[in-house]
Structure formats: C-alpha cells, structure tokens
Motif scaffolding. Structure first.
Motif, PDB file in Angstrom:
ATOM      1  N   THR A 113      -7.156  -3.322  -4.904  1.00 60.33           N
ATOM      2  CA  THR A 113      -7.169  -1.918  -4.494  1.00 60.33           C
ATOM      3  C   THR A 113      -7.793  -1.007  -5.547  1.00 60.33           C
ATOM      4  O   THR A 113      -7.621   0.209  -5.503  1.00 60.33           O
ATOM      5  CB  THR A 113      -5.746  -1.439  -4.136  1.00 60.33           C
TER       6      THR A 113
ATOM      7  N   LYS B  51      -3.735   0.525  -0.860  1.00 59.77           N
ATOM      8  CA  LYS B  51      -5.089   1.057  -0.656  1.00 59.77           C
ATOM      9  C   LYS B  51      -5.032   2.398   0.065  1.00 59.77           C
ATOM     10  O   LYS B  51      -5.681   3.367  -0.339  1.00 59.77           O
ATOM     11  CB  LYS B  51      -5.937   0.068   0.134  1.00 59.77           C
ATOM     12  N   ALA B  52      -4.257   2.478   1.131  1.00 56.86           N
ATOM     13  CA  ALA B  52      -4.132   3.736   1.888  1.00 56.86           C
ATOM     14  C   ALA B  52      -3.483   4.825   1.031  1.00 56.86           C
ATOM     15  O   ALA B  52      -3.903   5.992   1.074  1.00 56.86           O
ATOM     16  CB  ALA B  52      -3.319   3.503   3.159  1.00 56.86           C
TER      17      ALA B  52
ATOM     18  N   THR C 178      -1.124  -4.742  -0.025  1.00 59.22           N
ATOM     19  CA  THR C 178      -2.522  -4.370  -0.271  1.00 59.22           C
ATOM     20  C   THR C 178      -2.956  -3.247   0.659  1.00 59.22           C
ATOM     21  O   THR C 178      -3.574  -2.270   0.227  1.00 59.22           O
ATOM     22  CB  THR C 178      -3.442  -5.595  -0.088  1.00 59.22           C
ATOM     23  N   THR C 179      -2.626  -3.347   1.919  1.00 60.25           N
ATOM     24  CA  THR C 179      -2.993  -2.328   2.902  1.00 60.25           C
ATOM     25  C   THR C 179      -2.354  -0.987   2.570  1.00 60.25           C
ATOM     26  O   THR C 179      -3.021   0.060   2.596  1.00 60.25           O
ATOM     27  CB  THR C 179      -2.577  -2.778   4.314  1.00 60.25           C
ATOM     28  N   VAL C 180      -1.074  -1.009   2.243  1.00 58.65           N
ATOM     29  CA  VAL C 180      -0.357   0.234   1.951  1.00 58.65           C
ATOM     30  C   VAL C 180      -0.827   0.856   0.642  1.00 58.65           C
ATOM     31  O   VAL C 180      -1.049   2.074   0.572  1.00 58.65           O
ATOM     32  CB  VAL C 180       1.172  -0.017   1.938  1.00 58.65           C
TER      33      VAL C 180
ATOM     34  N   GLN D   1      -0.584  -9.316   3.482  1.00 55.50           N
ATOM     35  CA  GLN D   1      -1.503  -8.215   3.171  1.00 55.50           C
ATOM     36  C   GLN D   1      -0.882  -6.829   3.367  1.00 55.50           C
ATOM     37  O   GLN D   1      -1.599  -5.827   3.397  1.00 55.50           O
ATOM     38  CB  GLN D   1      -2.786  -8.331   4.002  1.00 55.50           C
ATOM     39  N   ILE D   2       0.434  -6.757   3.506  1.00 56.88           N
ATOM     40  CA  ILE D   2       1.101  -5.473   3.721  1.00 56.88           C
ATOM     41  C   ILE D   2       0.976  -4.593   2.486  1.00 56.88           C
ATOM     42  O   ILE D   2       0.567  -3.426   2.581  1.00 56.88           O
ATOM     43  CB  ILE D   2       2.580  -5.681   4.109  1.00 56.88           C
TER      44      ILE D   2
END
Length: 96
Positions: free
Chosen positions: A62, A28-29, A24-26, A21-22
């Motif tokens: 995202t 999105k941010a 996706t997290t990045v 999920q790295i």
C-alpha cells in the motif's frame, strides 16, 4: 506543526480473515481517503511487529516505506518494531 502534518495508522484483523486481502484493501482505501481529506497531512506512519511479515507486506503493497527498527519492551520482552511511512506526493507544508 507535527500534530497536524503527521498521523498514525493502526489495524488488527481476526485470524479467520487473514489471507483474504482485507487488510490490504482497507489500508489502501484509508491512505487514499486520509491524504485526500486532510490537505495539511504530509506523513502517515504505521508501526508493525518485526515478527509479523504478513502485516509488513500489507504496508509494502500500500505504498509504505520501511524507515527503521527501534527496540521496544512489550510484556517484559525486548522486540523489534518496524517503522514505516507513507508520504503525500508533491504536497507543500500548510499552516494548521
């Protein structure tokens, strides 16, 4: 002026970091930061290889929307690239 109302996102993640999920997290941010920081920005684009469903899923999760599959030549071979975009919600065009 397209040069100040649109931007392109690209990313690459080493195989040992897949499925964590790295990305996706990045992404999105980054999308939130980009639209929050650049108030003239209306569109954020990303291009992903059609043969990379994990990256397609990152964009879908995202908020990116599939727009088309133009053909490109890479390393002498034809291949599909998915064009996806994320649009700023309720934003008016401003002068650059």
């Amino acid at each position: 002026d397209i040069r100040c109302t649109a931007a392109e996102l690209g990313y690459w993640l080493g195989e040992e970091y897949w499925s964590k999920q790295i990305a996706t997290t990045v992404v999105k941010a980054f999308v939130e930061w980009t639209f929050g920081t650049f108030d003239q920005l209306l569109r954020l684009e990303a291009f992903v290889f059609a043969w990379n469903p994990a990256s397609v899923r990152v964009l879908q999760k995202t908020g990116f929307v599939y727009e088309g599959t133009p053909k490109i030549v890479q390393h002498g071979k034809m291949g599909g690239v998915l064009t996806c975009s994320s649009m700023a919600a309720s934003r008016e065009l401003k002068a650059c």
